[in-house]
Every structure is written in C-alpha cells, then in structure tokens.
Scaffold this active site. Structure first.
Site, PDB file in Angstrom:
ATOM      1  N   CYS A   1       0.618  -1.135  -0.024  1.00  0.00           N
ATOM      2  CA  CYS A   1       0.012  -0.086  -0.034  1.00  0.00           C
ATOM      3  C   CYS A   1       0.973   1.326   0.074  1.00  0.00           C
ATOM      4  O   CYS A   1       1.466   1.627   0.979  1.00  0.00           O
ATOM      5  CB  CYS A   1      -1.015   0.031   1.162  1.00  0.00           C
ATOM      6  SG  CYS A   1      -2.162   1.463   1.391  1.00  0.00           S
TER       7      CYS A   1
ATOM      8  N   CYS B   1      -0.457   3.778   2.163  1.00  0.00           N
ATOM      9  CA  CYS B   1      -0.426   3.761   3.495  1.00  0.00           C
ATOM     10  C   CYS B   1       0.938   4.106   4.064  1.00  0.00           C
ATOM     11  O   CYS B   1       1.182   4.480   5.086  1.00  0.00           O
ATOM     12  CB  CYS B   1      -0.860   2.240   3.858  1.00  0.00           C
ATOM     13  SG  CYS B   1      -2.374   1.952   3.436  1.00  0.00           S
ATOM     14  N   ASP B   2       2.133   3.660   3.265  1.00  0.00           N
ATOM     15  CA  ASP B   2       3.350   3.613   3.909  1.00  0.00           C
ATOM     16  C   ASP B   2       4.149   4.529   3.066  1.00  0.00           C
ATOM     17  O   ASP B   2       5.523   4.406   3.520  1.00  0.00           O
ATOM     18  CB  ASP B   2       3.970   2.140   3.732  1.00  0.00           C
ATOM     19  CG  ASP B   2       3.138   1.043   4.577  1.00  0.00           C
ATOM     20  OD1 ASP B   2       2.577   1.684   5.483  1.00  0.00           O
ATOM     21  OD2 ASP B   2       2.859  -0.065   4.114  1.00  0.00           O
TER      22      ASP B   2
END
Length: 302
Positions: free
Chosen positions: A131, A134-135
C-alpha cells in the site's frame, strides 16, 4: 430476520446497501476490516463519471455515510459461514453470532496478490509493502521500487515520486497493462526509472530490506537494485475462500453474469470478487446496484 445481508463494505457492497435501503429493505452490511475496500488506497480517482478528481478515502467515506444515513446497519465483523435456512439463509459471524436473512449479496472484493518469493512475509513491514498511500511517507527522500504493470502499480510509482528521491517501476513485460495516459505521465517524471522486462527474484537485507535482485524475463540475466522499500502491486486475489462450498467459483471468482445471480437462488455477487472482464470503481458500484435490485426482486417475487 433481515431482508438482505451484504458481505463486504467496499464500493460494491455500500452501493448495494444504498439501493437496498432505497427499496425499503431491512439491510445489514458485514465488513471484516475497514469500509471502502481497495479504493481507500488510491490517492486520486479521476475516472469516475461527473467527479473530476477525488481521493479514494473521500469517495469511500461518502458512500459509507450515505448508506448509513439511509438506515443500513453496518457491522464490523467477519462472516465465517452462510448456509440455507428456512425462509432464506443463516449467516454466521466471528463475533456477533448468527443472523438470518431472505437474500445475500456477496461483495467480498479482492486482496493484494503476493509475489510468492523467499522472505516476502518476513520483510513485510520491514521494507516490503502492498500500500503506497499507507506507507509511502516512511520513504521520504529514500529510494524505492514498485513492481507491477497495471494502473495501480503506475499510480503507486507516480505517487511515490512526490516523496521518494528515486523510484524504480519494475514490470515483467516491455508493455504495460495500465492506461496509456498513466504510463506517459510516469515516463515524464525525472526521478522515476522504468525497468523492463524484469521480475523480482530475491529480497536482501537484515533486518530490513536493502536491495532487490531482478531477473530479466528474456535472457535470464540479473541485476541488483539498492532500495529502501519495495511496493508490490501485481494484482489481486478474490476473497472468496470462505464460500467455496456454498457457490460455484471459477478461478477463485464467484461465477455470476451481468445480472449478478449466482448458481444459488437468493445469493448474488457484486464487485471485484465476481467473474468479469472489467474491474473498475464504476463497475463495482454498478454491480452493487444490479445485485441489490435483483435481491429485491427475488424477495418480492419469490
């Protein structure tokens, strides 16, 4: 007894909930993780009719609030089993017990596919991610690679270029499956380098990822890239394993046509978990509407 139970609160499931509630059905939605499905990981949506640009999270949030405002009961719990019962179906969940309903919409979606190579699981969260949104922030000013050839991979690479110093986009073929406009946009970014036709063969680093070994698909030669992170975007796998004994699957996907009807009367399939050629946000929402209205007809007409 509920009228319709929907399994999954992604775009397909929430669209189904909206249409079911507008038809006056007592509607329950079960979601094992977070609402929105895979779309919440998309930084910008630019191909949804009448909406020029919106983040995936904002789109999903809007769907969730709309379904909830219409009276859909959204429960965060995992459906573990569905079986026929008198007057409909019995739906068992991990925490909430058992609930009955007259019809079911399976909008279970799909999950990120893994590469299936050594140390992948070990290094997940230690340099390997699925992701980018997300990261990605963890890799500001660093070097990362993205592997994949579809829209998601190219979108991830473009997104990461805004924070990483260097981004490699690794694909096993010389041509991409992604939309031409996305590929052209990626090619124009100075800190993005396209590496084809290669696959990720080996992950190196202890305790965190420090490099990836790539193998050329044409001549078998190898090259090693020093990277701080690897983002895997090589497709998805349908989240249908829990229902393989209930309905007919094809390649893991639920067999259902454009009418969203499965081989079991009263059970309908919508979204990325259904057998179909095009898996896009628009088709997921359309499936939700079709499946919900088909379920309404099933309940009313028998």
């Amino acid at each position: 007894m509920a009228d319709i139970i929907i399994v999954g609160a992604g775009p397909a499931g929430l669209s189904a909930a909206i249409y079911a509630r507008r038809a006056g059905m007592d509607t329950v939605v079960y979601e094992a993780e977070s609402y929105g499905g895979q779309i919440i990981n998309t930084p910008e949506i630019e191909n949804y009719p009448a909406i020029a640009k919106i983040s995936g999270f904002d789109f999903a949030d809007g769907l969730y609030k709309q379904a909830e405002a219409l009276g859909a009961k959204i429960k965060f719990d995992k459906v573990t089993q569905i079986k026929p019962a008198e007057g409909g179906f019995e739906v068992a969940t991990e925490y909430s017990g058992t609930e009955t309903c007259k019809a079911v919409v399976l909008a279970v979606g799909a999950k990120n596919r893994h590469m299936g190579i050594a140390r992948e699981e070990e290094l997940t969260g230690k340099g390997v991610s699925y992701c980018a949104t997300c990261d990605g922030a963890f890799y500001k000013g660093k070097t990362v690679a993205v592997t994949g050839g579809g829209n998601t991979a190219v979108e991830d690479a473009i997104y990461l270029c805004g924070m990483a110093e260097k981004v490699y986009l690794v694909h096993r073929r010389n041509e991409f499956r992604a939309e031409e406009t996305l590929v052209n946009a990626a090619k124009a970014i100075p800190n993005l380098e396209i590496v084809t036709p290669y696959v990720v063969k080996e992950l190196k680093g202890e305790p965190k990822l420090t490099s990836v070994v790539l193998e050329n698909r044409e001549d078998g030669s190898e090259k090693e890239l020093a990277v701080d992170g690897l983002f895997v975007a090589i497709g998805q796998e349908p989240a249908t394993a829990d229902f393989k004994d209930l309905i007919t699957l094809s390649g893991g996907y639920i067999e259902a046509g454009e009418d969203c009807k499965t081989n079991v009367p009263g059970i309908f399939a919508a979204g990325d978990g259904r057998t179909k050629k095009v898996r896009q946000l628009t088709t997921a929402c359309a499936d939700g509407a079709v499946a919900a209205l088909a379920a309404v007809d099933y309940i009313k007409l028998g």
